[in-house]
Scaffold this motif. Structure first.
Motif, PDB file in Angstrom:
ATOM      1  N   CYS A  80      19.917  11.361 -29.240  1.00 34.59           N
ATOM      2  CA  CYS A  80      19.035  10.874 -30.450  1.00 34.59           C
ATOM      3  C   CYS A  80      18.631   9.888 -30.440  1.00 34.59           C
ATOM      4  O   CYS A  80      17.693   9.467 -31.034  1.00 34.59           O
ATOM      5  CB  CYS A  80      19.919  11.342 -31.654  1.00 34.59           C
ATOM      6  SG  CYS A  80      20.888  10.723 -31.981  1.00 34.59           S
ATOM      7  N   PHE A 102      26.202  10.318 -26.295  1.00 40.39           N
ATOM      8  CA  PHE A 102      27.430   9.485 -26.102  1.00 40.39           C
ATOM      9  C   PHE A 102      27.345   8.380 -26.144  1.00 40.39           C
ATOM     10  O   PHE A 102      28.208   8.195 -25.584  1.00 40.39           O
ATOM     11  CB  PHE A 102      27.899  10.101 -24.878  1.00 40.39           C
ATOM     12  CG  PHE A 102      26.463   9.985 -24.081  1.00 40.39           C
ATOM     13  CD1 PHE A 102      25.794   8.538 -24.371  1.00 40.39           C
ATOM     14  CD2 PHE A 102      27.627  10.456 -22.415  1.00 40.39           C
ATOM     15  CE1 PHE A 102      25.822   8.313 -22.559  1.00 40.39           C
ATOM     16  CE2 PHE A 102      26.817   9.702 -21.127  1.00 40.39           C
ATOM     17  CZ  PHE A 102      26.275   8.370 -21.071  1.00 40.39           C
ATOM     18  N   THR A 143      16.087  12.445 -22.504  1.00 44.98           N
ATOM     19  CA  THR A 143      17.008  12.443 -21.789  1.00 44.98           C
ATOM     20  C   THR A 143      17.582  13.097 -21.071  1.00 44.98           C
ATOM     21  O   THR A 143      18.657  12.694 -19.804  1.00 44.98           O
ATOM     22  CB  THR A 143      18.153  12.891 -22.917  1.00 44.98           C
ATOM     23  OG1 THR A 143      18.041  12.551 -23.917  1.00 44.98           O
ATOM     24  CG2 THR A 143      19.499  13.399 -23.170  1.00 44.98           C
TER      25      THR A 143
HETATM   26  C1  LIG Z   1      16.266   6.720 -22.601  1.00 39.51           C
HETATM   27  S1  LIG Z   1      17.390   6.632 -24.823  1.00 39.51           S
HETATM   28  C2  LIG Z   1      16.281   8.294 -25.598  1.00 39.51           C
HETATM   29  C3  LIG Z   1      16.866   8.445 -26.640  1.00 39.51           C
HETATM   30  C4  LIG Z   1      15.655   8.430 -27.442  1.00 39.51           C
HETATM   31  N1  LIG Z   1      15.944  10.324 -27.561  1.00 39.51           N
HETATM   32  C5  LIG Z   1      14.060   8.207 -27.030  1.00 39.51           C
HETATM   33  O1  LIG Z   1      13.116   9.276 -27.173  1.00 39.51           O
HETATM   34  O2  LIG Z   1      14.167   6.751 -27.898  1.00 39.51           O
HETATM   35  C6  LIG Z   1      18.328   8.124 -23.397  1.00 39.51           C
HETATM   36  C7  LIG Z   1      19.596   8.496 -24.345  1.00 39.51           C
HETATM   37  O3  LIG Z   1      20.061   9.511 -24.455  1.00 39.51           O
HETATM   38  C8  LIG Z   1      21.900   9.560 -23.997  1.00 39.51           C
HETATM   39  N2  LIG Z   1      22.580   9.939 -23.129  1.00 39.51           N
HETATM   40  C9  LIG Z   1      22.878  10.036 -21.921  1.00 39.51           C
HETATM   41  N3  LIG Z   1      23.185  10.639 -21.134  1.00 39.51           N
HETATM   42  C10 LIG Z   1      23.551  11.578 -22.026  1.00 39.51           C
HETATM   43  C11 LIG Z   1      24.970  11.921 -22.156  1.00 39.51           C
HETATM   44  N4  LIG Z   1      25.061  12.663 -20.904  1.00 39.51           N
HETATM   45  N5  LIG Z   1      25.313  12.460 -23.527  1.00 39.51           N
HETATM   46  C12 LIG Z   1      24.573  12.902 -24.274  1.00 39.51           C
HETATM   47  N6  LIG Z   1      23.558  11.658 -24.101  1.00 39.51           N
HETATM   48  C13 LIG Z   1      23.189  11.522 -23.361  1.00 39.51           C
HETATM   49  C14 LIG Z   1      21.301   7.706 -23.912  1.00 39.51           C
HETATM   50  O4  LIG Z   1      23.241   7.294 -24.695  1.00 39.51           O
HETATM   51  C15 LIG Z   1      20.530   7.138 -24.593  1.00 39.51           C
HETATM   52  O5  LIG Z   1      20.638   7.444 -26.345  1.00 39.51           O
END
Ligand SMILES: C[S@@+](CC[C@H](N)C(=O)[O-])C[C@H]1O[C@@H](n2cnc3c(N)ncnc32)[C@H](O)[C@@H]1O
Length: 220
Positions: A80, A102, A143
């Motif tokens: 998110c 995370f 993500t």
């Molecule tokens: C490009 S950001 C997108 C955030 C939001 N959904 C947006 O569109 O603005 C990617 C998100 O995925 C999360 N993320 C990346 N790898 C992850 C993982 N293995 N488990 C959980 N969250 C993850 C990051 O912390 C980040 O907040």
């Protein structure tokens, strides 16, 4: 890297935003991703929305709207971040939204917006601390991309969705094969667990190439 991002934090120029995006697209591992988002969280919205004209959250929210009429449905926003997708979902009238990420720093930004019922720390590359069949729908934007999450994370995501639930998500074109999404969809369909209901190629940013595959996956 932290000091470079700090120097950028008060600049919303598209040049500064593009530099950070280049760093994001150069990520190789989830640990590198976690470190980047820890440093980036405070200026993330400014860079993405004003610097880069990030339209993907609005687009994926609209895709969910097209397949989810029930505004009381429980929705998990997966990865998110700061809550950009959640804000669009609230704008469409949904009210029961949880967020999972995370990065504690990104979750803190999301918390300040008071959009989500629950914010869950969790790593999509591991087993999630969520019971089976909890949510009516899932959504995820940005993500499934470079150095973040492999296709096997779909097993956990589908586990926490109810049968019949849909999962609207973006997958970056460049990781579709390399992170195993193509073969994962073949496997999920063959085993009767889920099917890829739709997939449209669209841009993540206004006037940018169609780098995103915007999907609806149906849990069977
Ligand atoms: C490009 S950001 C997108 C955030 C939001 N959904 C947006 O569109 O603005 C990617 C998100 O995925 C999360 N993320 C990346 N790898 C992850 C993982 N293995 N488990 C959980 N969250 C993850 C990051 O912390 C980040 O907040």
């Amino acid at each position: 890297m932290a000091h470079l991002i700090m120097a950028d934090q008060n600049r919303s120029s598209s040049a500064a935003s593009k530099r950070i995006l280049e760093r994001a697209y150069a990520l190789k591992t989830p640990d590198e991703a976690k470190a980047l988002y820890g440093d980036w969280a405070v200026s993330y919205d400014q860079h993405l929305e004003q610097g880069l004209n990030y339209i993907a959250p609005a687009c994926i929210a609209q895709i969910l709207v097209n397949v989810l009429a029930d505004r009381t449905a429980s929705i998990l926003d997966i990865g998110c971040g700061t809550g950009l997708v959640g804000a669009y979902l609230v704008g469409h009238g949904y009210s029961a939204i949880d967020g999972l990420d995370f990065s504690a720093a990104m979750l803190n930004q999301a918390r300040s917006k008071q959009i989500y019922q629950k914010l869950l720390p969790g790593d999509l590359n591991t087993v999630l601390d969520i019971p089976d069949q909890t949510y009516d729908a899932g959504i995820s934007c940005g993500t499934f991309t470079h150095g973040h999450v492999k296709a096997d994370a779909l097993d956990e995501i589908l586990r926490v969705l109810k049968p019949g639930a849909c999962f609207a998500c973006t997958i970056h074109r460049e990781v579709w094969q390399s992170a195993g999404f193509g073969s994962k969809f073949t496997q999920l369909t063959a085993s009767g667990v889920a099917e890829l209901e739709s997939m449209n190629e669209q841009p993540f940013y206004e006037n940018a190439p169609d780098d995103g595959r915007f999907c609806v996956i149906r849990r069977l």
